[in-house]
Design a protein around this motif. Sequence first.
Motif, PDB file in Angstrom:
ATOM      1  N   GLN A  91       0.852  -1.188   0.000  1.00 18.00           N
ATOM      2  CA  GLN A  91       0.000   0.000   0.000  1.00 18.00           C
ATOM      3  C   GLN A  91       0.886   1.235   0.000  1.00 18.00           C
ATOM      4  OE1 GLN A  91      -2.676  -0.215   3.320  1.00 18.00           O
ATOM      5  NE2 GLN A  91      -3.916  -1.853   2.428  1.00 18.00           N
ATOM      6  N   ARG A  92       0.436   2.248  -0.740  1.00 12.54           N
ATOM      7  CA  ARG A  92       1.182   3.492  -0.840  1.00 12.54           C
ATOM      8  C   ARG A  92       0.317   4.633  -0.340  1.00 12.54           C
ATOM      9  NH1 ARG A  92       3.866   4.925  -6.488  1.00 12.54           N
ATOM     10  NH2 ARG A  92       5.014   3.033  -5.851  1.00 12.54           N
ATOM     11  N   ARG A  93       0.885   5.397   0.558  1.00 18.00           N
ATOM     12  CA  ARG A  93       0.132   6.502   1.136  1.00 18.00           C
ATOM     13  C   ARG A  93       0.012   7.646   0.137  1.00 18.00           C
ATOM     14  NH1 ARG A  93       1.225  11.150   3.984  1.00 18.00           N
ATOM     15  NH2 ARG A  93       3.482  10.776   3.784  1.00 18.00           N
TER      16      ARG A  93
END
Length: 317
Positions: A91-93
């Motif tokens: 997951q990438r913020r």
Amino acid sequence: MGSDIWFGDVVRAIGMLVPRSDREREMIYRLLGFDVSAPVNEGSPGHTPMPDPAAARDMRLASSPEAQFDAGHETSAAPVSLVPLLEPIAQRRVIDRIWNVQPLPEATAAHLDSELPHEPLLAPRSAAAMVEASVARQAEEGPPDVDAVVDAFARGLPVQHVRREPRSTMRFGVQVLVDIGQGMAPFARDQVELVEQISSLVGRERTSVQYFADAPLRGAGLGPGWTWGPYTPPDPGTCVVILSDLGISGPALFHHRSTVRDWAQLTELVGQRSCETVAFIPYPRSRCPHSLLSRMSVITWDRNTTVGAVFAARVRR
């Protein structure tokens, strides 16, 4: 799974090809980028049953255009249990971007109703210099030409007239002819501004203005059109400035368009009184008839015009 392949493509491929064995179905999975090598026990939550040929045939028939039309143009979604559910691996913020530029203000009724500022055709910084270069004429009003007097004495010739060095002068005044025909309608504000610049530079007492439509010899005057009369040339030595398109623009079938003959007659009339003719046209000089370039100084009325271009136009006469 590739970024352009969806699990619905697997269902569509099985429905169209109708594989006859588990090996063929596994090849379809692999060709579309799905990994089915991990063993999964039957009956477990992650087990994906392989559709049999009859079910695939029914799926193909159900996805046909005729079946969709009969169902009221509604396309049924493929069962999710036909393919394994992919789990995210990372997951990438989302990074909040901060802009250093202030946003433009919202448009209001005042912005929409206000008139845009006028941008003149001549560059404001050099407009006065260009007007002076276009209306000034050379006259022997400078200091005496000492070199010419000394040369005459050396030759033993009598000096009957002491020549003076030429100087630019505007004391002879200017007559401005403003074309208010259809071809110059888009440049009405520019005409008013240029007339004001000429009057401020030369002097209002030495500047006379006359209005005409298409050709001055058809009638000119200072007031409304119904008060115009025959055009009268100015006093000898006056510079005649024409603000017109010289018949270049306007409607294609406009029968009042000025001709080369109209302007040739005008230059001949003012030339008999030793008056120079200068024309400001809002078009390139290349569009002006070549025969007029030898009769008057034609200056391109545009932002790209420079003082040097004005002097060059005066020299080409």
